[in-house]
Design an enzyme around this catalytic site. Structure first.
Site, PDB file in Angstrom:
ATOM      1  N   SER A 135       0.859  -1.172   0.000  1.00 34.15           N
ATOM      2  CA  SER A 135       0.000   0.000   0.000  1.00 34.15           C
ATOM      3  C   SER A 135       0.907   1.237   0.000  1.00 34.15           C
ATOM      4  O   SER A 135       1.812   1.343  -0.824  1.00 34.15           O
ATOM      5  CB  SER A 135      -0.942  -0.027   1.209  1.00 34.15           C
ATOM      6  OG  SER A 135      -1.763   1.110   1.240  1.00 34.15           O
ATOM      7  N   TYR A 149      -4.523   8.695  -6.001  1.00 35.00           N
ATOM      8  CA  TYR A 149      -3.624   7.707  -5.417  1.00 35.00           C
ATOM      9  C   TYR A 149      -4.084   7.297  -4.019  1.00 35.00           C
ATOM     10  O   TYR A 149      -4.151   6.102  -3.699  1.00 35.00           O
ATOM     11  CB  TYR A 149      -2.214   8.288  -5.363  1.00 35.00           C
ATOM     12  CG  TYR A 149      -1.139   7.312  -4.973  1.00 35.00           C
ATOM     13  CD1 TYR A 149      -0.803   6.250  -5.818  1.00 35.00           C
ATOM     14  CD2 TYR A 149      -0.437   7.443  -3.783  1.00 35.00           C
ATOM     15  CE1 TYR A 149       0.200   5.349  -5.473  1.00 35.00           C
ATOM     16  CE2 TYR A 149       0.569   6.554  -3.435  1.00 35.00           C
ATOM     17  CZ  TYR A 149       0.876   5.509  -4.281  1.00 35.00           C
ATOM     18  OH  TYR A 149       1.869   4.616  -3.938  1.00 35.00           O
ATOM     19  N   LYS A 153      -5.240   3.624  -2.388  1.00 31.50           N
ATOM     20  CA  LYS A 153      -4.525   3.013  -1.271  1.00 31.50           C
ATOM     21  C   LYS A 153      -5.404   2.869  -0.034  1.00 31.50           C
ATOM     22  O   LYS A 153      -5.276   1.884   0.704  1.00 31.50           O
ATOM     23  CB  LYS A 153      -3.263   3.813  -0.956  1.00 31.50           C
ATOM     24  CG  LYS A 153      -2.233   3.791  -2.076  1.00 31.50           C
ATOM     25  CD  LYS A 153      -1.839   2.367  -2.480  1.00 31.50           C
ATOM     26  CE  LYS A 153      -0.732   2.342  -3.505  1.00 31.50           C
ATOM     27  NZ  LYS A 153      -0.350   0.955  -3.903  1.00 31.50           N
TER      28      LYS A 153
END
Length: 284
Positions: A135, A149, A153
């Site tokens: 992650s 992003y 994650k």
């Protein structure tokens, strides 16, 4: 199982995945190194008896199933899955296109799900295995210019946390790895895509953000080779951690986020605690 294992690594042709594959091979393990271009993976890793390079685009369920079959045909089992392949779409949310957001989520969230879904039947049959998903500290705390992003994650972290109790009865461990800034190739032109500036209100900050992120490539303090060795240590544990926060900067991010959560809880504790349904009065 603490002896020779079979590692299945996505995105193994460069960056973090390449370091992990090299470390696993050097430790004497079998390695299934996957990437969109298996020839490039072979070239990066060099010849090795215990290496199988396989084509895998993590966005393709067919590729995932075929790669897992090739791994089992060659080595008979899969002991450690490392979901490493990812990309990075940087930019302000209003300027990121729906297609860019979708591409971020498809590669960095749905991709690991595709591969894990293909690997789990093998691990369930073995009644053993370890799913490691890379992650980011962006899975702990969001940041300006990182909406795409961080969304992917945070999704990875929630998925993995929920997967853990589902597969644990089958002897399958899970670990989320939240690295900080490591000197990988994530910030190279091959892996980072930027939103096209289109809104004047963001123009000044856009320029500063773009300059910052481009300047960070090759300057990150984390050593990916050391992280690869840390993963060897973790996967050798009888009870590996469900989460490994990797790097001093990532620890700092986590601690700041914990402190912020405590502050936010305390600021409205009385209001939050007053939201239960009132008990019905006796005799009413």
């Amino acid at each position: 199982m603490t002896g020779k294992k079979t590692w299945f690594i996505t995105g193994a042709g460069r960056g973090m995945g390449l370091h992990i594959a090299k470390a696993a091979l050097a430790a004497g393990h079998n390695v299934v190194a996957t990437g969109r271009n298996p020839d490039a993976v072979r070239e990066a890793l060099g010849p090795a008896d215990d290496l199988l390079a396989v084509k895998l685009d993590v966005t393709s369920t067919q590729d995932a199933e075929a790669a897992v079959k090739a791994a089992v045909d060659r080595f008979g089992r899969i002991d450690v899955l490392v979901n490493n392949a990812a990309n990075f779409y940087a930019g302000y949310f209003e300027e990121l296109t729906p297609e860019q957001m979708e591409s971020q989520l498809t590669t960095s969230l749905i991709g690991p799900m595709n591969v894990t879904r293909a690997v789990l039947p093998v691990m369930r049959e073995q009644r053993s295995g370890h799913v490691v998903t890379i992650s980011s500290s962006a899975g702990l705390a969001g940041f300006e210019y990182g909406t795409a992003y961080a969304a992917s994650k945070f999704g990875v972290d929630g998925w993995m946390e929920s997967l853990a109790p589902e597969v644990e009865p089958f002897g399958i461990h899970t670990t989320i790895v939240n690295p900080g800034f490591f000197r990988t190739e994530l910030l190279t032109k091959e892996s980072t895509n930027y939103a096209t500036p289109s809104i004047e209100d963001y123009a000044e900050r856009n320029s500063a953000q773009r300059e910052f992120w481009e300047s960070q490539n090759g300057q990150q303090q984390g050593d990916p080779a050391k992280l690869a060795q840390a993963l060897l240590t973790i996967t050798g544990e009888a009870q590996p951690p469900r989460r490994f926060i990797a790097g001093a900067d990532a620890i700092n991010t986590a601690e700041q986020q914990i402190a912020t959560l405590h502050q936010q809880i305390d600021a409205f504790r009385e209001l939050s605690s007053s939201l239960a349904i009132d008990p019905v009065a006796v005799g009413s």
